[in-house]
Design an enzyme around this catalytic site. Structure first.
Site, PDB file in Angstrom:
ATOM      1  N   TYR A   9      29.384  41.591  31.793  1.00 61.29           N
ATOM      2  CA  TYR A   9      31.328  42.098  31.648  1.00 61.29           C
ATOM      3  C   TYR A   9      30.907  42.618  30.680  1.00 61.29           C
ATOM      4  CZ  TYR A   9      31.927  38.139  29.104  1.00 61.29           C
ATOM      5  OH  TYR A   9      31.193  36.852  27.634  1.00 61.29           O
ATOM      6  N   CYS A  10      32.679  43.680  30.837  1.00 65.28           N
ATOM      7  CA  CYS A  10      33.054  43.975  29.802  1.00 65.28           C
ATOM      8  C   CYS A  10      34.424  43.018  29.850  1.00 65.28           C
ATOM      9  CB  CYS A  10      32.957  44.949  29.545  1.00 65.28           C
ATOM     10  SG  CYS A  10      33.535  46.468  30.565  1.00 65.28           S
ATOM     11  N   THR A  11      36.204  44.299  28.801  1.00 64.61           N
ATOM     12  CA  THR A  11      37.110  43.976  28.697  1.00 64.61           C
ATOM     13  C   THR A  11      37.916  44.110  30.635  1.00 64.61           C
ATOM     14  OG1 THR A  11      37.035  44.689  27.198  1.00 64.61           O
ATOM     15  CG2 THR A  11      38.745  44.668  27.938  1.00 64.61           C
TER      16      THR A  11
ATOM     17  N   GLY B  24      35.726  46.822  32.790  1.00 61.03           N
ATOM     18  CA  GLY B  24      34.985  46.514  33.675  1.00 61.03           C
ATOM     19  C   GLY B  24      34.666  48.011  33.564  1.00 61.03           C
TER      20      GLY B  24
ATOM     21  N   ILE C  45      36.963  41.426  32.365  1.00 57.51           N
ATOM     22  CA  ILE C  45      37.867  39.976  32.072  1.00 57.51           C
ATOM     23  C   ILE C  45      38.858  40.169  32.473  1.00 57.51           C
ATOM     24  CG2 ILE C  45      38.635  38.260  30.604  1.00 57.51           C
ATOM     25  CD1 ILE C  45      35.950  39.767  28.801  1.00 57.51           C
TER      26      ILE C  45
END
Ligand SMILES: [Zn+2]
Ligand SMILES: [Zn+2]
Ligand SMILES: [Zn+2]
Length: 337
Positions: free
Chosen positions: A125-127, A129, A160
């Site tokens: 996951y990241c900020t 996508g 997120i």
């Protein structure tokens, strides 16, 4: 809305818009829209460029990601593909921090951990996508190199940002979602503080543009109390062994202090061997030259007993008392301001 329509037609493809409330201040003073050949640069020398359309991991909606987190926890490898200073202020429960200060370090993490990831359920996951698209495609290609096309690689669609929209109480996400514009962070409803001051370990999760690594300028979490009594130079986890040895501003040191720094830099340099350490050796060498030049200047007589200089911001180099704290990266004010 007019803006969304214009951008949509410019790129001629479906865009997954993310919206977030903000005050009427201009959050993106240097905002431009352009087509680039590579977003999220890994600096890769791939014979075939990565194709995120066919090679990226399986995208999970926030709800799917959430329920996947409940399954086979022993076999799960949940990885935060953002930088450490982002992970530090908020992350999913049990997520691995690859220890990156910039995205180009992802290949190094993959190389070191691929044997552990094989056969597990990998979730990234990241900020928002975007970084996951590249990170998952890269990981899947390296798995394929090993003849492994069965290790499941999932990624959180919309990042997120979308997850917190779907789970306003935070769900499995703890703390704040760091963003690169002047909003600085997005908080979940529970809003627990997971960050810690790197100096005194007290709960703290507000980054300040002037509190950055002396070597690489990555943000370092430092509370106001510690910062008030500090010289203003900090070191990120990656450069922690240069603490007290490598300084950005040299004009506040005496000849004796600089002599000690030169010696410490030299022994640091001697320890950094191997091809992977090439950049670090260059960094140390450059600083050593600066220290020696400053020493020569001081011992020349010309620069004897310098007036103690005022503390300046490492990021914007202004006197620290005048630094707005929003001088870092995308927080920067436009030149006109
Ligand atoms: Zn502190
Ligand atoms: Zn650093
Ligand atoms: Zn500043």
């Amino acid at each position: 809305m007019a803006y969304e329509v214009a951008v949509q037609s410019f790129f001629d493809s479906q865009i997954d818009w993310k919206r977030s409330p903000a005050s009427d201040q201009n959050l993106f003073p240097d905002f431009v829209v352009k087509k680039v050949s590579e977003l999220v640069g890994f600096g890769l020398q791939e014979p075939e460029p990565l194709d995120v359309h066919t090679e990226a991991g399986t995208r999970l909606s926030p709800q799917e990601f959430h329920s996947q987190l409940h399954q086979n926890s022993e076999e799960l490898r949940l990885i935060d593909v953002r930088n450490t200073f982002e992970y530090d202020v908020g992350h999913f429960d049990g997520a691995i921090d690859p220890g990156m200060t910039h995205t180009a370090q992802w290949p190094r993490f993959v190389k070191d951990n691929i044997q552990d990831l094989r056969g597990r359920t990998v979730m990234l996951y990241c900020t928002g996508g975007i970084r996951c698209e590249k990170a998952s495609a890269y990981l899947r290609r390296r798995l394929k190199d090993l003849g492994d096309s069965s290790t499941p690689v999932f990624q959180l669609e919309g990042g997120i940002h979308r997850y917190l929209e779907a789970f306003p109480d935070g769900g499995h996400f703890q703390g704040a979602n760091f963003v690169f514009d002047k909003r600085a962070q997005m908080r979940s409803g529970s809003a627990s503080v997971v960050g810690r001051c790197s100096e005194c370990s007290s709960p703290w999760d507000t980054h300040h543009g002037g509190r950055v690594c002396a070597v690489c300028r990555a943000l370092v979490l430092v509370c106001d109390a510690c910062d008030a009594t500090s010289s203003g130079e900090y070191w990120c986890p990656e450069h922690s062994e240069m603490k007290g040895i490598y300084h950005h501003f040299l004009d506040r040191f005496s000849a004796e202090e600089l002599q000690l720094q030169a010696g410490a830099l030299q022994s640091c340099l001697a320890k950094e061997v191997g091809t992977r350490k090439k950049n670090r050796r260059n960094t140390l060498r450059k600083k050593l030259m600066q220290v020696e030049a400053r020493l020569a200047f001081l011992t020349d007589g010309a620069g004897a007993s310098p007036a103690p200089p005022i503390r300046r911001c490492r990021a914007c180099e202004r006197p620290y008392s005048e630094c707005p704290g929003s001088c870092w990266g995308f927080w920067r004010h436009s030149a006109a301001e």
